[in-house]
Structure formats: C-alpha cells, structure tokens
Design a protein around this motif. Sequence first.
Motif, PDB file in Angstrom:
ATOM      1  N   ILE A 120       0.861  -1.189   0.000  1.00 47.06           N
ATOM      2  CA  ILE A 120       0.000   0.000   0.000  1.00 47.06           C
ATOM      3  C   ILE A 120       0.896   1.238   0.000  1.00 47.06           C
ATOM      4  N   PRO A 121       0.686   2.138  -0.956  1.00 44.91           N
ATOM      5  CA  PRO A 121       1.593   3.276  -1.096  1.00 44.91           C
ATOM      6  C   PRO A 121       1.360   4.306   0.010  1.00 44.91           C
ATOM      7  N   PRO A 122       2.289   5.204   0.256  1.00 42.13           N
ATOM      8  CA  PRO A 122       2.069   6.300   1.200  1.00 42.13           C
ATOM      9  C   PRO A 122       0.933   7.197   0.678  1.00 42.13           C
ATOM     10  N   ARG A 123       0.300   7.890   1.532  1.00 41.28           N
ATOM     11  CA  ARG A 123      -0.775   8.847   1.187  1.00 41.28           C
ATOM     12  C   ARG A 123      -1.942   8.135   0.500  1.00 41.28           C
ATOM     13  N   VAL A 154      -2.538   0.213  -5.797  1.00 39.44           N
ATOM     14  CA  VAL A 154      -2.020  -0.778  -4.856  1.00 39.44           C
ATOM     15  C   VAL A 154      -1.292  -1.840  -5.679  1.00 39.44           C
ATOM     16  N   GLN A 155      -0.094  -2.190  -5.203  1.00 35.64           N
ATOM     17  CA  GLN A 155       0.633  -3.194  -5.965  1.00 35.64           C
ATOM     18  C   GLN A 155       0.478  -4.553  -5.301  1.00 35.64           C
ATOM     19  N   SER A 156       0.202  -5.565  -6.146  1.00 33.33           N
ATOM     20  CA  SER A 156       0.189  -6.922  -5.593  1.00 33.33           C
ATOM     21  C   SER A 156       1.263  -7.747  -6.295  1.00 33.33           C
ATOM     22  N   LEU A 157       2.061  -8.466  -5.488  1.00 33.69           N
ATOM     23  CA  LEU A 157       3.099  -9.337  -6.028  1.00 33.69           C
ATOM     24  C   LEU A 157       2.589 -10.762  -5.880  1.00 33.69           C
ATOM     25  N   ILE A 158       2.551 -11.477  -6.981  1.00 35.66           N
ATOM     26  CA  ILE A 158       2.015 -12.846  -6.932  1.00 35.66           C
ATOM     27  C   ILE A 158       3.085 -13.812  -7.421  1.00 35.66           C
ATOM     28  N   ASP A 159       3.296 -14.900  -6.641  1.00 28.81           N
ATOM     29  CA  ASP A 159       4.226 -15.957  -7.030  1.00 28.81           C
ATOM     30  C   ASP A 159       3.653 -16.698  -8.235  1.00 28.81           C
ATOM     31  N   GLY A 160       4.333 -16.613  -9.373  1.00 27.34           N
ATOM     32  CA  GLY A 160       3.780 -17.170 -10.612  1.00 27.34           C
ATOM     33  C   GLY A 160       4.301 -18.541 -10.965  1.00 27.34           C
ATOM     34  N   VAL A 161       4.927 -19.221  -9.997  1.00 28.68           N
ATOM     35  CA  VAL A 161       5.509 -20.526 -10.335  1.00 28.68           C
ATOM     36  C   VAL A 161       4.450 -21.470 -10.887  1.00 28.68           C
TER      37      VAL A 161
END
Lengths: 384, 384, 654
Positions: free
Chosen positions: B102-105, B118-125
């Motif tokens: 979640i970014p600042p502000r 909002v950035q989501s990082l997903i394991d793509g294996v």
Amino acid sequence: MNGHAFLLWWDRIIAMTLKELKQLIRDPVLLLIISYFFTADVYMAGSGINLNLRNASVMVIDRDHSAASRELMYRFRKPYFDLKGEISGKNEAEDLLNRGRILAVLDIPENFQSLLLQGKPTAVQFQVDTSNTVLGTLATGYATEITAGFAQDFVAKRLGLNAEQMDALPVIQNRHRVLYNPNQIDGWFMSISELLTVITMLSMMLPAAAAVREKERGTIEQLAVSPLSPLQILLPKVISMGLVILLGVAVCLFLIIIPVFHLPFKGSIGLFFAVTALYVFTTSGIGLFIATISHSLGQVTMLVILLLMPILLLSGAWTPPEAMPPGIRWAMYISPLYYFNEIGYAILMKGAGVDILWDSLLGLTGLGAVFFNFGVWRFRRQFG
Amino acid sequence: MNLSRVWAVTYKEWREILRDRLFFTMAFVLPVGIFLVLGYGISFDVEKIPFAVLDQDRTAMSRDFLHRFIDSRYFEYKGNVQSERELDPLLAHSDIRFAVIIPPRFQEQLMAGRATSVQSLIDGVFPYRAEVAKGYVSAIIANFNAQSLMGYLVRKQGISTEQARVQVSPLRLESRYLYNQALRSQWSISSGLMMLVLMVTPPFLTALGVVREKENGSIYNIYASTISGSEFILGKFLPYLLISCLNIFILWWVVMNVFGTPFKGHPVFYYAASIIYVICTAGVGLLVSLLVRTQVAAVMLTMVISFVPAMLYSGLLVPIESMGTATKIESHLFPTLYYLRITWGSFLKGLGWDELWFDVAALMLYAVILWVVGFLNFHKRPSA
Amino acid sequence: MGEAALVNEATVINIAGFCKSYKNKAAVDAVDLIVKRGEIYGLIGPDGAGKSSLMKAIAGVLSFEQGTVEVFDVNVDSEAAAEKIKGRLGFMPQGLGLNLYGDLSVEENIDFFAQLRQVTREQLAERKEKLLAMTRLDKFRDRPMKNLSGGMKQKLGLICTLIHEPELVILDEPTTGVDPVSRRDFWAILAELLREHGITALVSTAYMDEAARFHRLSLMYNGQILAAGEPDAICRQAKGCLVQLTVEPQIDALDLLKVRYPQIEAIGSRLRVFVDNTSSMDAVKVVSDLLPGLAIKSIRAFDTELEDAFIALLRQGLLANQAIQANTIPRFDNPLSNAEGIAIQAKELTRDFDKFRSVDHINFVVRQGEIFGLLGANGAGKTTAIKMLTGILPPSSGEGQVAGADMRNAGQMIKERIGYMSQAFSLYLDLTVMENIRLYASIYGVNRKIVRQRIAWVVQIAGLKEVTDQLAGSLPMGIRQRLALGCALVHQPGVLFLDEPTSGVDPVGRRHFWDILVHLARVEQVAILVTTHYMSEAEHCDHLALMYAGRVIADDSPGNMIQALQNEAGQLLEITTDNPLAALAQLEQGGFKGVALFGKHIHLLAKDIESVEKQIRVLLDKQSIRLIALEAHAPTLEDVFVYRVLALEEKEPI
C-alpha cells in the motif's frame, strides 16, 4: 587408514563405478527408458498440460435483441471464449450442457437495454458447467471481468465521462505483478515438476535395479567372497547412477526445458547440480532398501511405483503445504521430494541461493544421511 | 471354445494370484494408492494463500482495506514487513506466495477524490494458482472501489446510497454453477480419476500376468497343449477382470465416501459401462504382452502407453476445447475421452443411456478391435 | 536282437533337412532324424548345440525355416498342423521346474495340467495316485512347488507331462543340475512308465554318461549331428582306443604324451589317453614306447566310452581344434609362500537355518596341492559348507582354518587369500573378457606395477587369448567357466573353492578346465575344493568327501571308495538279454535290489558272482528270456555314490 589402504579403497570404488557405467552403456533398453524420461516425458508434461481457458464454447439466449445485448455478447470472444451462436430457450441449453457440447450459457433477460438506460439494476445469468472445476472457475472469472468492463464502459458513456476523467475518481488501481513467471507459462511449472519427479523415480530405481541385478544373475556371490565391503559394493552404484542422472538432468535442462519452454535460468547452475547430487544420494538410500527386500527387477519396479506415490503426494508440487490438512502437512517433512521441490523451484525460477535455502538443504541432508545409512545397514545384514 | 480348459487356466491363475502376496497387494493397493495420491495431490481449490503486507500508509483506510484480505478465507495473513526488500526472501523461500504493497498517502488521495494504486506481487511458479489469486485480488479491490465510489457519489451528488449503487454497478452477473454447485475441485478430479486408474491398472495386471508365463517358460505348457489361443487368453483374463470389477466398486466407494462426490446417474448403467471400459483397457495390456518378453519391459511400456494418453488426451487436465486440431483428433482416438464423459455424466450430471449411448458404443467398438487384434496375434508356434 | 521286442518299427518322428536360425545365426543346420515307436531316443550335446530348438520344433511350439518335420505322419509346417499332434504328445521344456507354477502345490500343479489336457476326474484320480506313489512325491502333495528339491521338481514335471498319457514325450534336459541319485531315480521311473504304456520318448541331456539309457541317440554339436545310432556303434565310430596308465612322475608323462596325443587327462594318480587310429592290441605298446625312462606302474587298454568318442569325433572332424590345443600353462609369478601344510580345515562345523540343520558337525582337511571333491545330492549341505569356509556365512558352531587364517575372526584376510567360483556363472555377461579380468584385478587390489603382467598371465592360463574383446555373454559355457576361473586366479590365491564349476559345460570344455586345475594343484601346490555332479570328474580328485543330510558320511580317495564298495557289495554285473524290460521286472520280483536299466543292459551289484549268475539264469529261464551276456566290472564312483546315499535314505529318509 594409511595411504596405501586409502588408495586401494578408492581404486576399488573407481573400478566398480566404471563397471556399472559400462554395463549401463551396453543395456540399450535401459538407456532408451532413461532418455525417454529425461526428454520426451518432460516435454510432454510441459507442453501437454495446460490449465488455461481457451476457446470455451458459449451460447447465448438473447431475449432482448438490442444493441446493448449484442455488444455484451460479442465481448465473449477469443482467446477465452468461442461464441457458438444463439439458442432459443432453457431446455435446449440444458441439453447442450448435458452433452458437454458447450461449457456455458449466457442468458440475457428482456428489457436489458431499457433497464440499463433507465439506470435501474439488472442482471444477466451465466450458467456454467463446473464438472471440470478448473474450467468452471476460470470461465466464471473471465465472464465476471467481461461483464464488469461492459458495465463500466456503459456507465462512463451514459455519464459522458472519458478515460481521463475516470482516473479522477477515488478508486484503487490494481497493479499486479506476477513474479518469476510473468507470462504465466504452464510449461515452466509442469516441466520442472516432471523433471523433479523423474529424478526421484530414477534415483530410487537405477541403483536398486543395479543391485538387484547382481542378485538375479548371481554375481553378488562373487562379490561377497571378494575383499569388497558392502559399502564398496553399494557406493559405486549410487555414484555411477548419480552421474547418469546428473547427465540426464543437464540434457533435460539445456535441450528441453530452456530452449523449448524458454525458461530463464535464474539461479546458480552449480548449486542446482550440487543439490540434485545430494538428493540422488538421499533417495538412492530408499532404492537400496528396496533392493534388499526384492528378488527380481519386476519386484523392484513395483515397489518403486508403490513408494513413489506417497512421496509424490507429500511433495507439495501440486498441492502446496498450506492447502494440505494439518496432519499431512507434518508428514511432508519426511518426504525428500518436498525439500527438493522447494529448493528446485527456488533455484531454477526464483534465483535463490544458499543464504535463503539453508534450512531446506539441512533437512535434505539429514534425511539423506538417515536413508542411506539405513539402506547400507540392511544390505550389510543380508550379505555381510 | 472349450469352457473347462478356460476354467482350468482361470482357476490356476486365481490360485497363483492369491499366493503371490506382492502381486495380490499390488492388484488392490495400486489402484486405490494412485487414486488417493492423485485425488488428494491434485487439488485446484486455491485457498489459504499465505501473504504478507507492506503498509506504507498506516491509516484507518489502509487497515480497512487490508482486513478485506486478512478476513478472507482465500488468504492467510503471515505478517507485516517494513520494506520491500524484506519481501524477496519470503517469496523466494515460498513462505508467502502473495504480497500487497500500500503506497504512502493512500487514504489522503482517496479522500481527496483521486485515484491511487495498490501493488500486488504474486508468485507465478504455478500459473493456474497465480491466475486464480489474481482474480481474488481483483474482486476484493473491485468491491472496495464500488464502496469508495458510492461514498464519493453520495457526498458529491447528494443522491441516496441506493441510487449510487445502481450508478456504480448497474449490471450484475449471476453465475449458476451447474453439476458442482460448491465448485469443489475434488468432485471432478476424484470421479475423473476413475478413468485414469482403470486405464492404468487393468492393462498393468493383464500384461504382467501373460508376460510372467513367457518370462519363466511356463507358456510352453500352453503352446504344447491343445488349448486354443482364445481359450488361454480368456482364461487368463477372467481373474483380472474379476479383480478389476472389484476395484471399480472400491474406487466408486472411495469417490463417494472419501471425497464426498455425489453420484446422480444410474448405477447399473455406469457399472456396465465401466466393465466395458475395463475390458477395453485390459485389451491394451494384452497387446503389450504380445510385444514384450520381460516383466520390466511390460511395466514400462504399459505405463507409457496408458498413462500418457489418460493424462493428456482425456480432457481431465487439458480441456479438449483448448487443444489444437491435431491433438483434438488424437484425443478422439483414445477410449479415455469417452469414458470420462460417461463418468462425469453419471456422477455429476445424472445422465444415462439416452445421452451417453454414443460413448458406450465407442468403447465397445474399441474393445472389440483390441481383442480381435490380440487374438489374431497370439501364436502358439512363435519363431523364437 | 533285443531291439526287436522293444521297438515297434512304426516311425513316430521323421525329420529331414531341418534348419533353424535366430537373427541370421544358424542354431540348427540341416539335421535329419528318425525316431521309431517305443524308442527312447537321446539327443546328447553341450549347451547351445541346437537340441532345444530341434525339440521345440518337433513339439510344434517353434517355427523353422527349412526342412520337413513329420510327427505321427503329420507334416508340422503350420500352426494349424501343429495343433493336430499336440493332443498326442507331452513336452517338458528345459530348466529345473521352470514350466511349473512355484506358488501352487504339487497336487495343484498336477490338477492344472490334467484339466488343461481334459483328463476326466476318474482318470485323474487314478493316475495321480499311481504317479505320486511311484515318484514318492505323495508325502509332499501339499508342498508348494518352489520348495521342492531339484530332483523332486523334475519328477513332478514328468508327472505333469505324462498325466494325459501321451504317445510321445519330449523331455529337454530333464536331468541337468540334478544329483546322481535323483538322476538315476528319474531314469528308472521314466523307463518304467514308458515301458508300461509303450510311450516313445525323445530326451536330451548334457551328461555323456547317460548315453547308455538310450536305445539310440544322436550326438549334436554346433547345430549339426556328429554321429547317430546305438551307443556302442557310436563309440566304435571313433577310430582308436583308450589307454589308462599309472606312471611316475605323472606330470612329466603328461607333458610327453600330450605332444603326440592331445586327448589326455589325469585322473587322480592315473593318466587316460585316447590313442588315435590304433587297435587296443597295439596301443599299450605305442604308449609305453613314448615314455622311456619313466616308471610305468600299470598300463591297460579299454574300449572307448561315449565321452571319449565324442571328443575324438570332434577332433577328428576338426570341429573343435580351438579347444584341444596342447597349450603350455604358465607358472605363478609368486610361488606360494605356504606351499606345504594344511590349506583348509573344518572342525565340527555346523550351521542351522531356523530349525533346519544344513551342515552337521563336519570335519575334513585339505592340504596344499590337493584336489578335494565334495559330493552329495542337492541339499546335502555342500554349498552351505563352502559359504561358511569362504566367510560369507557365519557358522552356528565349530571352527575352521582357511589359508592359514581362522575363519571366525579373520574373514577379511581369508577373502583376500582365496579364489572362488560360484555355482552359476557369476561374472558380468555384459562386460568383455578383458573388462571382467581388469575389474577383478582392481577388486583384489593387484599391485598397479604388475597388473598388466598379471592380466597377461590370467589370459594365458585360462586360454582366453582369442576372445579378450568379446562380451562374456557371447561365449560358449566352456569358455565362460574358464574366464570365471581366470578371474578367481587373478590374485594368485593359495586356495580355490569351486562350486559345481562345470555344470552344463561340454566334455571338451570340461577336459580343458580340469587340465588347468590339475596343473594348479600339481605344479603350483594350490589347494582346490570342488563340488560336482559329474562322477567322471570326481575321479580326478585326490580325495573325496561324500555328504548326506549335512554330514560327511565317507571321506577317502576315489580308489579306496570303490574298493570299499567292492568289499561291501561286490562287483557290478552287466546283464544283456533279449528282452531287457521283462528281465528287469523278473529280477526285481526275484528279490534283487538296486537293479537298474541302462539302455538294453541291466546293472546290479553282486558279491558272489557265480551264485548270483545261477540265480539269474533260473529266474530268466522261467520267463524264457535269453541271457546273451553277463559281464562283471569294477563299480564306478557313481555306483558308490548311489549305493551309499540309497542305503542312508532307507535308514533315515529326508
């Protein structure tokens, strides 16, 4: 152990290892089987299994026959869906779904367009065949996305907003980043999973086969009366078959997985091969145990298959540990393939190093020591 | 056809099977074993995805947003991190498979009526899991956005909440999951595995049964006596048919009681169709046994020619629709496709002869061809 | 002749120009064969001579390329034609019990064959009881086949083959790997069954000494028939005669004679020479003349026996020149340090398996330079004894010394000092000859500096020069066994253990093998402990121990053993009549024990020959059977073996 005895010890190991390799080279059937597993089998697994939704057949019951209904239905197009046309009613839809001719039916109600224009809520129905849950889940997901996109565009048009103005609304923009496999290629996962399974199977099978072959052909007697110790008889089998497996892994990685599936090799090649060697050593202990309790190659094959099943089940490749029932999750810690899977994917796809993987490596080493010693102990009891 | 000679072979074979403990175990444990391993092992239910959070805003709104993940049954909260760098090893070690940043502000922007991301990082294996996870994330964000927009519209335009809701989402997609309302992947996998297991074990047993006699030389009793080829093959096959018929029941019971899959079709119809399928697949084993001389070769060849098509061409893991034209034609050449339709039709859809007669007929044709080819190629006077 | 009464002239098998090849390699090449009704026809020859292919083709279970095979006047040229004859014949393939079902009991095996052959329930019940009683298997009817001894398996195989009372039985090496007592038993049962039902039999064997069991036979070698006819006629085909002599020093005489007569062997203290193209009158003189200055203690000429005839025929036909060369055998490069004294000593050695005592307090001593033979039926405990002495198996009690080390605590030291050849060929078939030798040189830690020289020595001593680069699997049995011996010698051990080293090897190969053993013992003073089922080989030994039920029941030199039997049971009488079958029955009824049929002759042991001869004449006259000849011979070692074991079996059956 003095210098001379040490040299003699190694001479014997080397001579026996070379013997095993020569025997393997002269067994074309076994070579063929090994190469099949490292090439064709991995290739088929990588290219054949694909869990994406492509061209799913959809039919529409359009009760509105309006511009809006047509626009919505034409959004159900390739690559995910294949719009097969319209049908008249529920009965026909059910029949087609029953026969498996189509995957889903989109049912657009009467007054669809006028309700939308009046700003009144409306709903379309999406009947989907979930007898195959993978397809059903994905189809529903895509249909939801398509409908939402359609609604958003429709609202924007009605409110007279353009794209820039849409940004000025208080919404979260979703930025996905799929790590390690950004294009979500099934082949990467499948081919590596198959490779790890093949390594497991062969590292149990080959040393066991080499040991039981000596029993079957009676050559074990000649070795038993020679000054070789049980370890000197067994270790060369593990070394030689390990070398063969490492060669197979190299062939598989550099001729199949990397060039055919374009896997970007992220981690250290050396580390991967070192871990594979450790793993082969671990599982060969199970193989040697199998060899002590069977009398023929046929029995070895059956027992390997029998033991391979729980090892695969507990490996966590297809079902990650978090999705397992708690009891089984604990049992996973005694499956060597569980550690190898973790480490294998981490090195190959995630570029992880020893700093991250030390605990899994420790687990694998511990299991290896236990299994191998157990195998040798059994063998010594039988022939010592 | 002399029935007493058939009976002689059948009776002898049955006694041998009963005495050979390893073989007997294999005959019943192998099918159930494969079944449980794959049934539990291949789970496409994506739940409890372990995830971590990087909250750079730390406001009421960011916490509200995050709780939508933490409270979801699809995600399992593993903790907070302080910087993006901390996420890498967690992901690389598979401690988490997903992370939200979640970014600042975050709150400030939204309150001001501006978009944020909002950035989501997903394991793509494993791409399928990544895809489904992506869908869950999108749904949570879409839900949040709708509420956020509604609030914004209420404040900005002074309309009622109800009106705002219609404005934000005028169209709903009502999904109706047919045949498997709860979207339980184990329902489809477990019933589908009937196809796989009955493809693998009957040919396995039949091939081993015949090749065993070839390997140890007792086949000469048959060659040198007056029994005809068809009498021998039939007599040999009957015990294995009996075992397979019992196995059908056992597996059926497992599907319904261990995996909780309902059976909606006609039991008698399904049992009859299953027997035809078993006859069909045992015919594959018969052909294998005519080609090879040793048990090991029989095991390997059976595995290759029964497992691969069952996995790849049946529609269990790869939807027929997603296949290319060539593969699609190939898949229609294997009996697995037809039996899978019968199985899913019977278990999940409640269909019977009226809808599935074509598939049954295809299996029958298959069985007849295989067995006729088998009979014609069994020679009592071979050349070596 | 007696033949007429025995053999009805109708032809059962008629084969002309038969050829069979596997992957372009000829296995049988242009063979003709005729077998008449009621005959016991023998096919004799070593492994790989083509016997099995021929028999399978006759049984209609193998197709072939050329020639005609007629059985019961049916031309067996297609699968359909083969079906016509299968109801009338029985076929027992090669291998100890391999065609039977190991997990099924004796009775279940018989029942299966009977059902397969459509024998009615009543017939089955009657025949089963009779056959089981006759083969003395009735006590074991519930025992699983796999737990039977080799001899019992073969008897069960015979019952299964005969249960539908075929007109022709084809038995492929039914006696290979079976001890002499069981073998004799098997033949007696076979002869009786065939006689009772007038069955024709085609039987193959690798044992030359079984030739006398056949009415007629063919000697096969390399896919061809070397000679065919009645046993005596074949012996006469080999031109020459046999001379046996005792001479000092034996090894010098051997070297002198070998140059002129390659077919020579040392049997204990005696030498046995085949003198080509010479009548028995002249042979003694010819041989004596070749040995000037040596002390000839005794010398005598004999008629040729089949084994000698076989080798002579091969040699004269130049078919086996590769094997009979007189090669000089090289010496050890390290003479044994302990060339005198005791090499192996067993003291009260005992081994129990669960409740079963396999070896029961055995004692014997083997000195350096001695060839020691351990004889006994299958399961008598020979292999267990060897396993204990070689340190593979710890003894339950007792002690032993091998090569100067105590076997209880110096196992590793013993392993380094002995050579061992196990029962089955136990080298790697998929490695070449050279690779096998190198492997064992490394395993035994032969010093790197001399390894090349040592390997050359092994190649020469085992006569493997021409085959060093061939795969062991592609070699005939005889050469394989020499390779195994070579590998066991690579570290020049002082003690050799050989467990049935010549099973299945042809006579030529066996002779060559024994030449090497004799040399090792006589020249290098190696102690050799050997087990064998070939009684003709046992005669090569300096010393024999006979085992029964885990015990040593006789321990002496071969000559003394024969002498002891002669003192106890008398001479061997060979009786020739015009109706041997009737005569046999008559003699058995008359109370003679151990009467056995050998082809047309009857053998029995008798002490007081004159009175026995009278008795026999009276008995035979009653049935008006004509006595053609009655000769007394010295008994052979086989007679010793059978006599001793049968005597014990009567007292304490196993």
